[in-house]
Write a protein that holds these residues in place. Sequence first.
Motif, PDB file in Angstrom:
ATOM      1  N   HIS A 119      47.351  44.782  49.465  1.00 39.96           N
ATOM      2  CA  HIS A 119      46.451  45.117  48.109  1.00 39.96           C
ATOM      3  C   HIS A 119      45.333  46.041  48.479  1.00 39.96           C
ATOM      4  CE1 HIS A 119      48.118  42.164  45.533  1.00 39.96           C
ATOM      5  NE2 HIS A 119      48.218  41.122  46.504  1.00 39.96           N
ATOM      6  N   GLY A 120      45.205  46.831  47.459  1.00 44.39           N
ATOM      7  CA  GLY A 120      44.244  47.985  47.673  1.00 44.39           C
ATOM      8  C   GLY A 120      44.175  48.845  46.699  1.00 44.39           C
ATOM      9  N   THR A 121      43.496  49.833  46.750  1.00 43.35           N
ATOM     10  CA  THR A 121      43.355  50.955  45.482  1.00 43.35           C
ATOM     11  C   THR A 121      44.453  51.929  46.116  1.00 43.35           C
ATOM     12  OG1 THR A 121      40.929  50.394  45.244  1.00 43.35           O
ATOM     13  CG2 THR A 121      41.583  52.451  44.508  1.00 43.35           C
ATOM     14  N   VAL A 125      47.603  51.351  49.879  1.00 45.41           N
ATOM     15  CA  VAL A 125      48.404  50.204  49.437  1.00 45.41           C
ATOM     16  C   VAL A 125      49.320  49.872  50.585  1.00 45.41           C
ATOM     17  CG1 VAL A 125      47.852  50.360  46.862  1.00 45.41           C
ATOM     18  CG2 VAL A 125      49.560  51.716  47.761  1.00 45.41           C
ATOM     19  N   THR A 138      55.211  49.708  44.251  1.00 49.24           N
ATOM     20  CA  THR A 138      54.068  49.661  43.350  1.00 49.24           C
ATOM     21  C   THR A 138      54.469  50.052  41.821  1.00 49.24           C
ATOM     22  OG1 THR A 138      53.622  51.908  44.176  1.00 49.24           O
ATOM     23  CG2 THR A 138      52.623  49.995  45.240  1.00 49.24           C
ATOM     24  N   TRP A 142      53.476  47.799  38.853  1.00 51.11           N
ATOM     25  CA  TRP A 142      52.236  48.533  38.284  1.00 51.11           C
ATOM     26  C   TRP A 142      51.610  47.722  37.133  1.00 51.11           C
ATOM     27  CZ3 TRP A 142      49.426  51.680  41.234  1.00 51.11           C
ATOM     28  CH2 TRP A 142      48.351  52.340  40.618  1.00 51.11           C
ATOM     29  N   GLY A 173      43.144  55.969  42.867  1.00 52.74           N
ATOM     30  CA  GLY A 173      41.983  55.203  42.591  1.00 52.74           C
ATOM     31  C   GLY A 173      42.103  54.107  41.754  1.00 52.74           C
ATOM     32  N   GLN A 174      43.219  53.626  41.460  1.00 50.13           N
ATOM     33  CA  GLN A 174      43.851  52.212  40.826  1.00 50.13           C
ATOM     34  C   GLN A 174      44.433  51.361  41.559  1.00 50.13           C
ATOM     35  OE1 GLN A 174      45.375  52.663  36.753  1.00 50.13           O
ATOM     36  NE2 GLN A 174      44.065  54.505  36.468  1.00 50.13           N
ATOM     37  N   ARG A 175      44.179  50.038  41.163  1.00 48.69           N
ATOM     38  CA  ARG A 175      44.823  49.017  41.823  1.00 48.69           C
ATOM     39  C   ARG A 175      45.984  48.734  41.031  1.00 48.69           C
ATOM     40  NH1 ARG A 175      42.656  45.797  45.518  1.00 48.69           N
ATOM     41  NH2 ARG A 175      40.418  46.307  46.100  1.00 48.69           N
TER      42      ARG A 175
END
Length: 177
Positions: A119-121, A125, A138, A142, A173-175
């Motif tokens: 988990h991350g930005t 990831v 992802t 998503w 920049g999004q998770r």
Amino acid sequence: MKGRIAGVLGVLLAAGAAGGASAQYPSLHDERDGFAQRALAEHNRERDRAGVPRLAWNTNLARDAEAWAHRLAREGWLRHAPRTENRGAGENLWMGSAGYFAVEEMIGAFIGERRHYRHGTFPNVSRTGNWQDVGHYTQVVWRGTREVGCAVARGARDDFLVCRYWPAGNWLGQRPF
């Protein structure tokens, strides 16, 4: 070994095979084997596991994916469609030895990247430090993606799977979820 398998990063960042359809992979208008339902179910099983909303099947995405899969099958190698052809949709690509893999195994290769996911930005990831090791996964999970359409085409030696996603995932920049 069951056959050759290759994968290419499956998602764009916002951005007929010889002989036509085969009996194993009928055209989009021939639903005898339930290809669309099976592909959608495989995606949604993983999305359920990740706790994100299920995808809906989009026949326009599937039609576009089919056209690109046939082109790849004719050319015999993987490459992402240019933005002018994918209309900004996300894209996962897969190829492997013709006739060896079911659609669940093909999509399972995308999902198998979960083993490297953390988990991350985005793009931070991946446990390996390389987001490309989890890019197919992802896109499958998503959170903002709502629709999918996939198709397979058979080339001289390999089958080519193309899945298109709307809206595209893997935004910097999004998770993912």
